[in-house]
Design a protein around this motif. Structure first.
Motif, mmCIF file in Angstrom:
data_model
loop_
_atom_site.group_PDB
_atom_site.id
_atom_site.type_symbol
_atom_site.label_atom_id
_atom_site.label_comp_id
_atom_site.label_asym_id
_atom_site.label_seq_id
_atom_site.Cartn_x
_atom_site.Cartn_y
_atom_site.Cartn_z
ATOM 1 N N ASN A 72 20.732 42.214 -29.268
ATOM 2 C CA ASN A 72 20.160 42.590 -29.512
ATOM 3 C C ASN A 72 19.848 41.787 -27.898
ATOM 4 O OD1 ASN A 72 17.089 42.688 -28.939
ATOM 5 N ND2 ASN A 72 16.955 43.745 -30.499
ATOM 6 N N ASN A 73 19.791 42.111 -26.759
ATOM 7 C CA ASN A 73 19.800 42.054 -25.352
ATOM 8 C C ASN A 73 18.018 40.733 -25.344
ATOM 9 O OD1 ASN A 73 22.526 42.113 -24.965
ATOM 10 N ND2 ASN A 73 22.365 43.223 -23.031
ATOM 11 N N ALA A 74 17.634 41.490 -25.929
ATOM 12 C CA ALA A 74 16.257 41.557 -25.252
ATOM 13 C C ALA A 74 16.148 39.997 -26.206
ATOM 14 C CB ALA A 74 15.494 42.675 -25.884
ATOM 15 N N LYS A 75 16.534 40.027 -27.432
ATOM 16 C CA LYS A 75 16.002 38.506 -28.160
ATOM 17 C C LYS A 75 17.334 38.071 -28.101
ATOM 18 C CE LYS A 75 13.480 41.231 -32.599
ATOM 19 N NZ LYS A 75 14.154 41.807 -33.518
ATOM 20 N N ASN A 76 17.900 37.890 -27.374
ATOM 21 C CA ASN A 76 20.002 36.839 -26.860
ATOM 22 C C ASN A 76 20.162 37.149 -27.946
ATOM 23 O OD1 ASN A 76 19.318 36.908 -24.122
ATOM 24 N ND2 ASN A 76 18.079 34.757 -24.014
#
Length: 125
Positions: A72-76
């Protein structure tokens, strides 16, 4: 970069378990997050890795078709979904980060400078 792993536990053979690892800090560019595992009396080995930007992933042959890494890129954050678990999957699983890994580096442990705490996965027969 700090890595925080969670998940793990005890599961019966054939069962499923999920791990997650969240990164905080500078993860821009070619940052790759991976999972390694170490069974008792054995060396640490590569399990899977994924680039936070882009779609590159890699899985060790021993887990292909059973484990899947996602992100999840947004949450690293990266996740490791483990299905069809076997007793030989029992190990401490470590999350790791590599700031400048190219695809051919994904399975090379010495390329990873950032490490999270391990989480124990126990598969009973």
């Amino acid at each position: 970069v700090q890595l925080q792993a969670s998940g793990g536990g005890l599961v019966q053979a054939g069962g499923s378990l999920g791990l997650s690892c969240a990164a905080s800090g500078r993860t821009a560019g070619r940052y790759v997050m991976g999972w390694f595992r170490q069974a008792p009396g054995k060396e640490r080995e590569f399990v899977a890795a994924a680039a936070l930007s882009g779609g590159s992933t890699a899985h060790a042959d021993s887990v292909k078709g059973r484990f899947t890494i996602s992100k999840n890129n947004a949450k690293n954050t990266v996740y490791l979904q483990m299905n069809s678990l076997k007793p030989e999957d029992t190990a401490v699983y470590y999350c790791a980060g590599c700031a400048r890994c190219i695809y051919s580096d994904y399975g090379t442990m010495r390329k990873y400078a950032d490490w999270g705490q391990g989480t124990l996965v126990t598969v009973s027969s």
